[in-house]
Motif scaffolding. Structure first.
Motif, PDB file in Angstrom:
ATOM      1  N   ASP A  65     -14.677  16.965  17.127  1.00 19.65           N
ATOM      2  CA  ASP A  65     -13.450  16.704  17.884  1.00 19.65           C
ATOM      3  C   ASP A  65     -12.243  16.600  16.950  1.00 19.65           C
ATOM      4  N   THR A  66     -11.714  17.743  16.526  1.00 21.12           N
ATOM      5  CA  THR A  66     -10.548  17.736  15.631  1.00 21.12           C
ATOM      6  C   THR A  66      -9.272  17.327  16.368  1.00 21.12           C
TER       7      THR A  66
ATOM      8  N   VAL B 231     -10.295   6.744   9.879  1.00 18.51           N
ATOM      9  CA  VAL B 231     -10.406   7.675  10.998  1.00 18.51           C
ATOM     10  C   VAL B 231     -11.709   7.443  11.749  1.00 18.51           C
ATOM     11  N   LYS B 232     -11.694   7.816  13.035  1.00 17.55           N
ATOM     12  CA  LYS B 232     -12.882   7.780  13.873  1.00 17.55           C
ATOM     13  C   LYS B 232     -12.851   9.037  14.723  1.00 17.55           C
ATOM     14  N   ALA B 233     -13.949   9.772  14.737  1.00 19.66           N
ATOM     15  CA  ALA B 233     -14.008  11.018  15.507  1.00 19.66           C
ATOM     16  C   ALA B 233     -15.398  11.177  16.097  1.00 19.66           C
ATOM     17  N   THR B 234     -15.492  12.049  17.072  1.00 28.10           N
ATOM     18  CA  THR B 234     -16.748  12.296  17.763  1.00 28.10           C
ATOM     19  C   THR B 234     -17.294  13.670  17.393  1.00 28.10           C
ATOM     20  N   GLN B 235     -18.599  13.734  17.237  1.00 30.69           N
ATOM     21  CA  GLN B 235     -19.308  14.999  17.066  1.00 30.69           C
ATOM     22  C   GLN B 235     -20.289  15.138  18.224  1.00 30.69           C
TER      23      GLN B 235
ATOM     24  N   THR C  55      -8.858  14.809  18.196  1.00 34.32           N
ATOM     25  CA  THR C  55      -8.739  13.360  18.016  1.00 34.32           C
ATOM     26  C   THR C  55      -8.528  13.009  16.550  1.00 34.32           C
ATOM     27  N   LEU C  56      -9.146  13.764  15.661  1.00 34.01           N
ATOM     28  CA  LEU C  56      -9.087  13.457  14.230  1.00 34.01           C
ATOM     29  C   LEU C  56      -7.715  13.763  13.614  1.00 34.01           C
TER      30      LEU C  56
ATOM     31  N   THR D  36     -17.017   7.480  11.344  1.00 38.32           N
ATOM     32  CA  THR D  36     -15.863   6.762  10.815  1.00 38.32           C
ATOM     33  C   THR D  36     -15.773   7.046   9.326  1.00 38.32           C
TER      34      THR D  36
ATOM     35  N   GLN E 222      -4.928  11.233  13.618  1.00 38.83           N
ATOM     36  CA  GLN E 222      -5.241  10.040  12.818  1.00 38.83           C
ATOM     37  C   GLN E 222      -4.889  10.226  11.353  1.00 38.83           C
TER      38      GLN E 222
END
Length: 69
Positions: A58-59, A35-39, A61-62, A18, A65
């Motif tokens: 995970d761009t 923003v919140k994203a996954t790696q 999803t990013l 985040t 945002q």
């Protein structure tokens, strides 16, 4: 860290990040949006040491945002 899976020499980690979009990213000027994203991180561990590392971000999803064009 949300999840860690290990099998043999391979370790996979799923990590949530985040933050606040305060700098230019992928050509997009700062928006100040949260923003919140996954790696995902993959490691190969031999004798207690990391000898290989790969990472995916995970761009998809990013970028929405930060309202990327």
């Amino acid at each position: 860290m949300e999840e860690v899976i290990a099998q043999g020499e391979k370790v996979i980690a799923r990590i949530f990040m985040t933050g606040t979009h305060t700098g230019t990213f992928a050509g997009n000027l700062p928006t100040g949006n949260s923003v919140k994203a996954t790696q995902f991180r993959e490691f190969r561990v031999v004798d207690g040491q990391i000898i290989e590392h790969r990472g995916w971000f995970d761009t998809a999803t990013l970028l929405p945002q930060i309202k990327a064009n």
